[in-house]
Every structure is written in structure tokens, then in C-alpha cells.
Design a protein around this motif. Structure first.
Motif, PDB file in Angstrom:
ATOM      1  N   ILE A 294      -3.064 -19.289  -4.083  1.00 55.11           N
ATOM      2  CA  ILE A 294      -4.137 -19.541  -3.420  1.00 55.11           C
ATOM      3  C   ILE A 294      -4.128 -19.702  -2.106  1.00 55.11           C
ATOM      4  CG2 ILE A 294      -5.850 -21.416  -3.344  1.00 55.11           C
ATOM      5  CD1 ILE A 294      -6.073 -19.868  -5.907  1.00 55.11           C
ATOM      6  N   VAL A 295      -2.875 -20.126  -1.532  1.00 57.23           N
ATOM      7  CA  VAL A 295      -2.681 -20.241  -0.264  1.00 57.23           C
ATOM      8  C   VAL A 295      -2.313 -18.818   0.546  1.00 57.23           C
ATOM      9  CG1 VAL A 295      -0.608 -20.800   1.378  1.00 57.23           C
ATOM     10  CG2 VAL A 295      -1.342 -22.540  -0.274  1.00 57.23           C
ATOM     11  N   ASP A 343       7.191 -12.730  -4.797  1.00 51.76           N
ATOM     12  CA  ASP A 343       7.109 -11.236  -4.792  1.00 51.76           C
ATOM     13  C   ASP A 343       5.501 -11.168  -3.950  1.00 51.76           C
ATOM     14  OD1 ASP A 343       6.179  -8.631  -4.988  1.00 51.76           O
ATOM     15  OD2 ASP A 343       6.956  -8.440  -7.029  1.00 51.76           O
ATOM     16  N   ALA A 344       5.855 -10.613  -2.627  1.00 48.93           N
ATOM     17  CA  ALA A 344       4.468 -10.898  -1.832  1.00 48.93           C
ATOM     18  C   ALA A 344       3.364  -9.776  -2.297  1.00 48.93           C
ATOM     19  CB  ALA A 344       4.934 -10.531  -0.461  1.00 48.93           C
ATOM     20  N   GLU A 345       3.939  -8.815  -2.884  1.00 46.07           N
ATOM     21  CA  GLU A 345       2.989  -7.440  -3.306  1.00 46.07           C
ATOM     22  C   GLU A 345       2.305  -7.601  -4.687  1.00 46.07           C
ATOM     23  OE1 GLU A 345       1.928  -5.417  -0.857  1.00 46.07           O
ATOM     24  OE2 GLU A 345       3.256  -6.649   0.584  1.00 46.07           O
ATOM     25  N   ALA A 346       3.150  -8.445  -5.709  1.00 48.07           N
ATOM     26  CA  ALA A 346       2.355  -8.569  -6.860  1.00 48.07           C
ATOM     27  C   ALA A 346       1.026  -9.212  -6.941  1.00 48.07           C
ATOM     28  CB  ALA A 346       3.441  -9.151  -7.717  1.00 48.07           C
ATOM     29  N   MET A 367      -9.128 -15.348 -13.285  1.00 41.57           N
ATOM     30  CA  MET A 367      -9.197 -14.682 -11.985  1.00 41.57           C
ATOM     31  C   MET A 367      -7.852 -14.008 -11.530  1.00 41.57           C
ATOM     32  SD  MET A 367     -10.977 -17.519  -9.639  1.00 41.57           S
ATOM     33  CE  MET A 367     -10.428 -17.192  -7.973  1.00 41.57           C
ATOM     34  N   THR A 368      -7.974 -12.935 -10.813  1.00 31.81           N
ATOM     35  CA  THR A 368      -6.768 -12.208 -10.342  1.00 31.81           C
ATOM     36  C   THR A 368      -6.487 -12.879  -8.964  1.00 31.81           C
ATOM     37  OG1 THR A 368      -7.307 -10.345 -11.602  1.00 31.81           O
ATOM     38  CG2 THR A 368      -5.615  -9.813 -10.079  1.00 31.81           C
ATOM     39  N   LEU A 369      -5.040 -13.266  -9.090  1.00 31.02           N
ATOM     40  CA  LEU A 369      -4.522 -13.888  -7.598  1.00 31.02           C
ATOM     41  C   LEU A 369      -3.588 -13.013  -7.015  1.00 31.02           C
ATOM     42  CD1 LEU A 369      -4.543 -17.739  -8.834  1.00 31.02           C
ATOM     43  CD2 LEU A 369      -6.400 -16.341  -7.563  1.00 31.02           C
ATOM     44  N   PRO A 370      -3.240 -13.012  -5.778  1.00 30.11           N
ATOM     45  CA  PRO A 370      -2.095 -12.605  -5.143  1.00 30.11           C
ATOM     46  C   PRO A 370      -0.892 -13.310  -5.222  1.00 30.11           C
ATOM     47  CG  PRO A 370      -3.415 -13.455  -3.761  1.00 30.11           C
ATOM     48  CD  PRO A 370      -4.213 -13.643  -4.777  1.00 30.11           C
ATOM     49  N   ALA A 371       0.172 -12.502  -5.325  1.00 29.86           N
ATOM     50  CA  ALA A 371       1.444 -13.103  -5.149  1.00 29.86           C
ATOM     51  C   ALA A 371       2.017 -13.920  -6.340  1.00 29.86           C
ATOM     52  CB  ALA A 371       1.775 -14.108  -3.989  1.00 29.86           C
TER      53      ALA A 371
END
Ligand code: DOR
Ligand code: ZN
Ligand code: ZN
Ligand code: ZN
Length: 391
Positions: A294-295, A343-346, A367-371
């Protein structure tokens, strides 16, 4: 051990100043073991376990037990938070000195869960805390301004008849305790800042030289009261979800240092306490396993923070505020490390049933979230790796 991979970002282990672990008393919703697993999977190497347990953590027997159990589990450093008063809404100050001197070496005391609304009691708590050099964390709710069970605020809440917790209930305590901290010559920490006004007031207080710090939760950075439209009790939380202008003010405040850090307010609840009517459901949301994502979504992907800034708000500042010397700082050569590999791109899709927490009340289900957290390392030992805890 080899951990590295593509797109890895190496950060100091995260420190959560605000976690509800529910042990002792509600081990059906979370235990120190299950909450520690959730913390390790979320990239945390230290968590502060809130005092609103049953019995309340208002004496060193309880705080030392929480500390020892955390050490036995060994997945994350569990630092118990003491209650400011005897009982959650007590009229008498707890023996903070005894808790600070115990095995747990309690560093922070809070009224979280139920606010101590008596200004004289808070004044005395701040004066007592100054002598002990411990931190008072203020839940920031004036209960005489809220309509208890409804506890929400904003246009959607008002239209649905759910409005109960106005901004003034939070902001009046922030002003009051900033002034009390000034006069006592001590520090105060504001839990879960949720309004634009709180950001302005904290900024004002810091400009006066007052020793005030503040945290924001991931959900107050991302979610708004528009979510209440469905009456889904998963969205019930204290303080309530507010408006987009509040999200944006909190994000700006976190970026410019007015708001010092992110804290989860991880608040597990049983399914039967979250499936009922909105007005009787318990307030609170899970947070440990989703916080970093979320950050990234609200602060990194919007250009407000770089990874250096993430290290600051997730680890360095909280460690400094509570006085942890073994967390949130660079590692000397040969020193056992507390760190998190991201993992910044996952990206990942949240499945409530897959969370390590014993409870299911995540507002981010499906929800699909980054990282993602690739690995968490506590004093040189891997505690979580690619989504599994290592015991
Ligand atoms: O939403 C909340 N839940 N806010 C609090 O202050 C307490 C917490 C809990 O203990 O469930
Ligand atoms: Zn609270
Ligand atoms: Zn309070
Ligand atoms: Zn809380």
C-alpha cells in the motif's frame, strides 16, 4: 545463503509501532505466533504489541509474558506497549516505571483502543513519562464527540446515516496533547492520524518546537469513506476512513516529514465480529502483510517517496521514535542484520485465506497490489522467504 534476485531492493527491516496481537485473551483472532508470522511475511523485524488485550497490559506480568512469548516464537522482535492507565479506560495511572524496568523494558505507553479523555490524567501521564524517558502514544479520540457505535464520518457515511466520528474528535486531542507535551517538556506521539486538519496541526506544533511525532496507517493513505456504500463491516475502523482530501494531505505530510512514519494498526477480528450489522461490528483491519504494497501504491508509484524514503518511514523513523538502537540503521560489517528484501517489480493478488493472520478482515481482498517481500532477515537469520515463514 543466496537471496538476491532481479529488481531487488534492500531495506532495513520494517518497524511497526502499532500492532494488535490479541494475546492474551483473544487467541482465536491472533496469537503472538500467528501475528509474528504475518509480520515477518510483511517485511517486519520489530513490532509494538498494543496493550488492549485481556487482561490489559497495564502491569509488568503481562508485558513480560508478551515479550518472552515473542522471543520464543523468534520471528520478529515483539515489544509490548503498556497501557497508560490501570484498565483500558482507567482513572488511575498504571505503574509505567515497573513495566519499563521489567524484562520487556517497555518503551511506549498508549491508550489505544479506548481513549483516556481526562485531560488531567493525560497531563500527569506525560509528566510521569518524562521522568522515565518513555513515549506516550495518543489514540487521539475525544469520545464525548463521537456517536459511539457508528463511528464514521464523511459524505457517504452521513448520507447512509453512519456518521459518528467527526474530525474534531481527533483534532481536539491532537491540539490538547501538543500543548500538554509542550508544558511538560516531553514527547507525545499521535497514533493513526486520519485528517487533513491533524496534518496541519502537527505541522504547526513541530514549527513551535514541540516534541510531537505522528504515524499514518496504510488504509488512511489509500481508502475513503466511499467504501461504506456497501455497508460491508470490513471497512469499519477507528479512526474512520475519511475523504480523498485527507488521503492526499496524509500522503503529502508523510512525504515532507510532518507525518513521521507508517504504522499498520493491524487489528484482527473474528469473522462473527465482522459479518454482522455495521453498527455492531468491531472496528479494525488487518495490515501487516499488505503494508509495504500500500505504501508503494500510494507513495512510490505516485512519485512522493523514493526507496530511500520508504526505508525512512517504514524503519528508520519508527526505530528512532521508540528508541530501538538495533533496528532501522545501516549494518556494520560483520554485524547480524535486520533487513527486508523487496521485489519492486512484482505484484500479487490478495487472498484473505492465504494470509498468515488467524483473522480474515483485510480490506484488500482480491485486489492486485504492487511489490512483494522476497525475504526478511532478523539478526542474520531468514524469517520469511518467498511467502513462507522459516521457523
Ligand atoms: O480500528 C481500531 N481497532 N482502532 C483502534 O483504535 C483499536 C483497534 C482494535 O483493537 O481493534
Ligand atoms: Zn487507536
Ligand atoms: Zn487518547
Ligand atoms: Zn490500534
Amino acid at each position: 545463503e543466496r537471496i538476491a534476485g532481479r529488481n531487488s531492493v534492500l531495506l532495513p527491516g520494517f518497524v511497526d509501532m502499532h500492532t494488535h496481537l490479541r494475546e492474551p485473551g483473544r487467541e482465536d483472532t491472533e496469537t503472538i505466533a500467528s501475528g509474528s508470522a504475518a509480520a515477518a511475511l510483511g517485511g517486519y523485524t520489530a513490532v509494538f504489541a498494543m496493550a488492549n488485550t485481556d487482561p490489559v497490559a497495564d502491569n509488568s506480568t503481562v508485558t513480560d509474558n508478551v515479550y518472552r512469548t515473542g522471543r520464543e516464537v523468534g520471528l520478529v522482535d515483539v515489544h509490548p506497549v503498556g497501557a497508560v492507565t490501570v484498565g483500558l479506560q482507567g482513572k488511575q495511572l498504571a505503574e509505567m516505571g515497573m513495566m519499563a524496568a521489567g524484562a520487556a523494558k517497555v518503551k511506549m505507553f498508549s491508550d489505544d483502543g479506548k481513549c483516556v479523555d481526562d485531560p488531567l490524567l493525560m497531563r500527569r501521564a506525560l509528566e510521569y513519562a518524562k521522568g522515565l524517558d518513555v513515549l506516550i502514544a495518543q489514540h487521539a479520540e475525544e469520545p464525548r464527540l463521537t456517536v459511539g457505535a457508528l463511528a464514521h464520518d464523511g459524505p457517504t457515511a452521513s448520507r447512509l446515516g453512519l456518521a459518528g466520528w467527526p474530525r474534531a474528535a481527533e483534532e481536539s486531542i491532537v491540539v490538547r496533547d501538543a500543548l500538554l507535551a509542550r508544558d511538560a517538556g516531553t514527547r507525545v506521539h499521535i497514533c493513526h492520524a486520519s485528517t487533513e486538519g491533524t496534518v496541519e496541526l502537527v505541522k504547526w506544533a513541530k514549527a513551535q518546537g514541540i516534541s510531537i511525532t505522528a504515524e499514518v496507517t496504510p488504509h488512511h493513505l489509500l481508502l475513503t469513506d466511499a467504501r461504506l456504500e456497501t455497508y460491508d463491516p470490513v471497512n469499519k475502523v477507528n479512526p474512520p476512513l475519511r475523504e480523498e482530501r485527507d488521503n492526499l494531505a496524509l500522503r503529502r505530510g508523510l512525504a515532507d516529514g510532518t507525518i513521521d512514519c507508517v504504522a499498520t494498526d493491524h487489528a484482527p477480528h473474528a469473522a462473527q465480529e465482522k459479518c454482522c450489522e455495521f453498527s455492531v461490528a468491531r472496528p479494525g483491519m488487518l495490515g501487516l502483510e499488505t503494508a509495504l504494497s500500500i505504501v508503494v501504491e500510494t507513495m512510490v508509484n505516485t512519485g512522493l517517496l523514493d526507496w530511500r524514503g520508504v526505508a525512512k518511514v517504514m524503519s528508520e523513523r519508527p526505530a528512532q521514535i521508540v528508541g530501538l538502537t538495533d533496528q532501522g540503521r545501516p549494518i556494520a560489517v560483520g554485524e547480524p542484520a535486520n533487513l527486508t528484501v523487496v521485489d519492486a517489480e512484482a505484484s500479487w493478488t490478495v487472498t484473505a485465506d492465504d494470509l498468515a493472520s488467524l483473522s480474515r478482515n483485510t480490506p484488500y481482498a482480491d485486489m492486485t497490489l504492487p511489490a512483494t517481500i522476497r525475504a526478511t532477515v532478523l539478526r542474520g537469520a531468514v524469517t520469511a522467504y518467498e511467502g513462507s515463514v522459516r521457523r
